[in-house]
Write an enzyme that holds these catalytic residues in place. Structure first.
Site, PDB file in Angstrom:
ATOM      1  N   ASP A 125       0.820  -1.216   0.000  1.00  0.00           N
ATOM      2  CA  ASP A 125       0.000   0.000   0.000  1.00  0.00           C
ATOM      3  C   ASP A 125       0.854   1.267   0.000  1.00  0.00           C
ATOM      4  OD1 ASP A 125      -2.065   1.752   0.146  1.00  0.00           O
ATOM      5  OD2 ASP A 125      -2.651   1.278   2.194  1.00  0.00           O
ATOM      6  N   ASP A 328      -1.740   5.854  -6.257  1.00  0.00           N
ATOM      7  CA  ASP A 328      -2.035   4.965  -5.134  1.00  0.00           C
ATOM      8  C   ASP A 328      -2.083   3.514  -5.623  1.00  0.00           C
ATOM      9  OD1 ASP A 328      -2.872   3.953  -2.676  1.00  0.00           O
ATOM     10  OD2 ASP A 328      -4.984   4.286  -3.127  1.00  0.00           O
TER      11      ASP A 328
END
Lengths: 419, 31
Positions: A125, A328
């Site tokens: 992440d 992201d």
């Protein structure tokens, strides 16, 4: 040379490429290099997770969860720019679903923690900072995970962090929450909550982190979760690759100089890689500068224009600059200001008129039925980033399939240009 | 905020160089 001189503005695809594969194909790049981890899709055949542990999500669910994550990111940025870090204050505006923000469409890597090392598969992440894993004895709660849960008592190099340590106070920026302090042991207690109200709470600790046999980070700071709730899809926790000083990127500055790279595979049945260190970064990369800070965690980019089939869309640059952009690894579908998305979908549709439009798929409104054809030709979509860097999106990054009869343009619009 | 998501990043080599303040994209990054 001819191909370089005359850019190809179209992708030609076999429609069978939209069908899932049950065979894992390993990437030839990054494999077994120093500082390199294999990246696999949690729901693909390269994942070691059993089907019982990781029930594949319906495409509609993945896209619904993706929207939860976007709302979560939006909320965190709002909190940061207001100078307020009270995550609880944002609950009312966020969907209350169990763990779904973290659980959808995610890629995982396997690292070793402790001495002797215990292999753990963590969600990869770039949109968060703290690395955490579930820890025994799970004093309050642990969800089901594929591997056995990390036992601090079995590691000879594990230790808790004291409340007075500077690293403990660093949790405030890394998690958005002030740390707690154990009254009995003065151990630092972290708490991290995601936008969907999934969370992990436990001891802030340090131990040896093993990436490969030759890549070891001693005294790696992480969360040892004793109360973990949410649908993290069988993963043992999360690997935080954000910009904060407690992210793995910052903690490994001495070893890798705050440089890392990755490749996400074109299909769930292929593997990619995550590599730490400058020496091993792709030599043919074209660079765009980070844009002005988007919170302390996120990586901001400056999108300047979009091309479809080689033609630049007529979108005012202020449409992009007013909303800003981040990159992201955990958000599935690219979100654009609605003005930009509208121009993109209109241009894409105009070049796809020979194919049959079909019903929308959740947030995706430009979908085609390819069941009556064996090959399709789609226009190349290119993004022009700051520094005049034009990047072509791969065919696999342009469409998102829910079977051959519902293949959609994999972009979505935000609610408002000012979002 | 706009977000560059992971579907669009597929097959690209994505390089984060924090000291230099830049992100790189390399076509065919997985191949």
């Amino acid at each position: 040379a001819l191909e370089e001189a005359i850019p190809n503005h179209y992708h030609n695809l076999q429609t069978t490429s939209f069908l899932p594969s049950s065979i894992c194909t390993l990437s030839t790049k990054g494999d077994r290099k120093r500082g390199t981890l294999e990246v696999v899709h949690k729901h693909g055949p390269c994942s070691t997770f059993s089907k019982d542990m990781v029930k594949p999500l319906a495409v509609e669910d993945i896209l619904s969860h993706d929207q939860d994550r976007v709302e979560s990111i939006r909320s965190r940025l709002t909190i940061t720019t207001d100078g307020k870090r009270d995550i609880r204050g944002s609950k009312a505006t966020l969907p209350a679903k169990s763990g779904s923000t973290i659980g959808s469409g995610n890629y995982i890597v396997t690292v070793g923690l402790g001495t002797p090392k215990k292999d753990l598969s963590l969600i990869f992440d770039t949109g968060s900072d703290l690395t955490w894993t579930q820890c025994q004895p799970c004093a309050r709660s642990c969800y089901a995970q594929q591997e056995t849960i990390f036992a601090p008592s079995s590691s000879t190099t594990y230790s808790n962090i004291s409340c007075s340590a500077s690293e403990c106070s660093g949790l405030t920026s890394a998690t958005g929450n002030k740390p707690g302090c154990s009254a009995s042991s003065s151990a630092c207690i972290y708490g991290i909550q995601y936008g969907d109200q999934s969370f992990s709470v436990g001891f802030f600790a340090k131990d040896k982190l093993t990436l490969t046999s030759k890549d070891v980070i001693n005294d790696f700071y992480f969360g040892c979760g004793q109360n973990n709730q949410g649908l993290f899809g069988g993963a043992a926790g999360l690997l935080g690759l954000g910009r904060d000083k407690l992210s793995i990127v910052s903690q490994s500055t001495r070893e890798y100089g705050k440089v890392f790279s990755y490749c996400l595979p074109s299909r769930a049945s292929y593997t990619g890689y995550l590599t730490f260190g400058k020496d091993r970064a792709a030599s043919n990369a074209k660079y765009t500068p980070f844009s002005s800070s988007k919170g302390s965690s996120f990586y901001g980019l400056e999108l300047q224009a979009i091309f479809v089939g080689g033609s630049k869309l007529a979108i005012s640059p202020t449409v992009f600059s007013s909303s800003g952009m981040i990159i992201d690894s955990g958000t599935v579908i690219t979100r654009l200001p609605p003005t930009a998305y509208s121009a993109l979908s209109k241009a894409f549709r105009s070049q796809m008129t020979k194919y049959t439009l079909t019903k929308p798929l959740s947030i995706l409104d430009t979908c085609y039925d390819f069941s009556k054809t064996t090959t399709v030709t789609i226009p190349v979509i290119s993004m022009l980033w700051g520094g005049n860097i034009k990047v072509d999106i791969a065919a696999q990054g342009t469409l998102y399939a829910n079977g051959i009869d519902q293949v959609c343009l994999a972009f979505a619009g935000n609610g408002d240009d000012s979002d | 905020i706009g977000i560059f998501g992971n579907v669009q990043q597929k097959t690209l080599g994505v390089v984060y160089d924090l000291p230099a303040g830049k992100v790189g994209f390399a076509p065919g990054g997985c191949a």
